[in-house]
Design a protein around this motif. Structure first.
Motif, short mmCIF file in Angstrom:
data_model
loop_
_atom_site.label_atom_id
_atom_site.label_comp_id
_atom_site.label_asym_id
_atom_site.label_seq_id
_atom_site.Cartn_x
_atom_site.Cartn_y
_atom_site.Cartn_z
N VAL A 101 42.52 18.69 52.99
CA VAL A 101 43.51 17.60 53.10
C VAL A 101 43.05 16.52 52.14
N PHE A 102 43.83 16.34 51.08
CA PHE A 102 43.39 15.42 50.03
C PHE A 102 43.83 14.00 50.33
N VAL A 103 42.89 13.06 50.18
CA VAL A 103 43.26 11.65 50.32
C VAL A 103 42.89 10.91 49.05
N ASP A 104 43.48 9.74 48.91
CA ASP A 104 43.33 8.97 47.67
C ASP A 104 41.96 8.28 47.62
N ILE A 105 41.70 7.68 46.46
CA ILE A 105 40.39 7.06 46.23
C ILE A 105 40.51 5.53 46.17
N ASP A 106 39.38 4.89 46.29
CA ASP A 106 39.26 3.46 46.00
C ASP A 106 39.23 3.37 44.47
N PRO A 107 40.20 2.66 43.86
CA PRO A 107 40.26 2.68 42.39
C PRO A 107 39.06 2.04 41.72
N ASP A 108 38.30 1.21 42.43
CA ASP A 108 37.11 0.59 41.82
C ASP A 108 35.96 1.59 41.71
N THR A 109 35.72 2.33 42.79
CA THR A 109 34.52 3.18 42.82
C THR A 109 34.82 4.65 42.55
N PHE A 110 36.08 5.04 42.55
CA PHE A 110 36.52 6.44 42.39
C PHE A 110 36.16 7.27 43.63
N ASN A 111 35.64 6.66 44.69
CA ASN A 111 35.26 7.42 45.88
C ASN A 111 36.33 7.31 46.96
N LEU A 112 36.27 8.24 47.90
CA LEU A 112 37.22 8.33 49.01
C LEU A 112 37.59 6.95 49.60
N ASP A 113 38.89 6.70 49.74
CA ASP A 113 39.38 5.46 50.35
C ASP A 113 39.31 5.65 51.87
N THR A 114 38.50 4.85 52.54
CA THR A 114 38.25 5.12 53.96
C THR A 114 39.44 4.74 54.85
N ASP A 115 40.35 3.85 54.38
CA ASP A 115 41.57 3.59 55.17
C ASP A 115 42.45 4.84 55.14
N ALA A 116 42.57 5.42 53.94
CA ALA A 116 43.38 6.64 53.81
C ALA A 116 42.75 7.78 54.62
N LEU A 117 41.43 7.81 54.63
CA LEU A 117 40.72 8.83 55.40
C LEU A 117 41.09 8.74 56.88
#
Ligand SMILES: Cc1ncc(COP(=O)(O)O)c(C=O)c1O
Length: 371
Positions: A101-117
């Motif tokens: 299940v793919f979720v979006d990233i935090d555009p600053d860090t390129f890492n998993l966006d934890t709200d989307a998670l």
């Protein structure tokens, strides 16, 4: 001037005197698979990342598959992961018969966006698989907190982040499973493939050791269906030598990254070439890559190539857009930050031996392109 993306020969020249006698010693022993060198490496890495257990295996991809096997992920399960990462994690999830299940990233860090998670968690979620992209830890306290709240496990893909820290805690000591790669271009690279998993408890470590050797609980007794995924003594011996240099190499990577950013700022280029952002919680970024966001990427890349400067695009296609996930991912799914990152990122040459003259040459060529 030639500035390759990575220069492994430059690194080898600095450690050749240590490596060659060691290779001769292993050849003389004729003991190649697992054994004392691998055990010593496992202890040293466990110590380095402050994890109670480390289990060597054949690659970073295998480390992910073994971790998914050990936590029982299978058919009908969902594993939440970042849409902007290397394919290995999502591939391993699919090979277990589960659904990424793919979720979006935090555009600053390129890492998993934890709200989307958090929004993506369902009753079928079995695990979360964040990646520490480019050498910076994902927001691991939040990821682990969310996982605990929902009773699911975490497999942190730290293939690019050996030695990285989040809030003072090292990749390897935060998640129930953390996976590492020793692919030659990684911060700690073998002379071939290699990988490792750290685990926080005895049972998990025992299960991983069993799974990497055909699920064998005692000689020719197979408690589970496992894999053949073992680290070999030659790789372990080389990695042990390199591990002794890793902190010094990391400090050089960090200094070179800071210098690139300073030079881009001084030349007024940061509107067009946006330097990497280090999150406040990222207390040790180990810069496996120096990745910028740029305008007119393909043209800039061609210009740099014509000037003998190597670059790479990690990664040009977001995972939810990969052909191999058609039918698994909703065709209408939009993850704008991952898609934008895939269109804008460019990794510049970065390795410990990179010289100041080479960095200035790279920035000069970038300035020339935008002039
Ligand atoms: C983020 C990430 N995960 C997993 C892997 C897979 O590691 P390996 O090549 O050792 O299988 C890599 C290696 O490129 C990686 O960068």
């Amino acid at each position: 001037m030639h500035v390759p993306l990575v220069d492994l020969r430059a690194q080898y020249a600095t450690i050749r005197n240590e490596v060659e006698p060691c290779l001769q010693r292993i050849c003389a022993s004729q003991s190649f698979v697992l054994g004392p060198e691998v055990e010593a490496l496992e202890r040293e890495i466990a110590n380095y990342v402050r994890a109670p257990h480390a289990i060597g295996c054949a690659s970073g991809t295998d480390a992910l598959e073994l971790a998914l096997l050990a936590c029982g992920v299978g058919s009908g399960d969902e594993v939440i992961t970042s849409a902007f990462s290397f394919i290995a994690g999502a591939e391993a999830i699919m090979l277990r018969g589960a659904r990424p299940v793919f979720v979006d990233i935090d555009p600053d860090t390129f890492n998993l966006d934890t709200d989307a998670l958090e929004r993506a968690i369902t009753s079928r979620t079995r695990a979360i698989l964040p990646t520490d992209l480019f050498g910076q830890c994902a927001d691991m306290s939040n990821v682990v907190g969310i996982a605990e709240l929902h009773g699911v496990t975490v497999i942190e893909d730290a293939a690019q982040s050996l030695g990285a820290e989040h809030d003072g805690r090292r990749a390897g000591e935060m998640a129930p499973f953390t996976t590492f790669s020793f692919y030659p271009s990684k911060n700690l690279g073998a002379f071939g493939d290699g990988g490792l998993i750290t685990a926080l408890d005895d049972d998990t470590a025992g299960a991983l050791r069993c799974l990497r050797t055909h699920g064998e609980s005692e000689r020719y007794v197979h408690a589970q269906v496992g894999r053949n995924s073992r680290l070999d003594a030659l790789q372990a011996a080389i990695l042990r030598i390199k591990l002794r240099h890793l902190d010094q190499w990391t400090a050089l990577r960090q200094a070179h990254a800071a210098d690139y950013t300073k030079q881009l700022q001084e030349r007024g280029l940061t509107e067009r070439v946006r330097p990497p952002v280090t999150a406040a919680t990222s207390t040790r970024h180990v810069f496996n890559q120096y990745t910028v966001r740029v305008e007119s990427r393909e043209e800039l890349r061609a210009h740099l190539q014509s000037c003998d400067v190597g670059t790479a695009i990690y990664y040009p296609v977001a995972l939810h857009r990969q052909p191999c996930f058609r039918g698994v991912v909703d065709a209408k799914l939009q993850l704008p930050d991952s898609e934008r990152a895939a269109a804008e990122v460019l990794s510049l040459p970065l390795y410990p031996e990179l010289t100041e003259a080479q960095r200035t040459f790279v920035v000069d060529r970038i300035a020339e392109f935008y002039a």
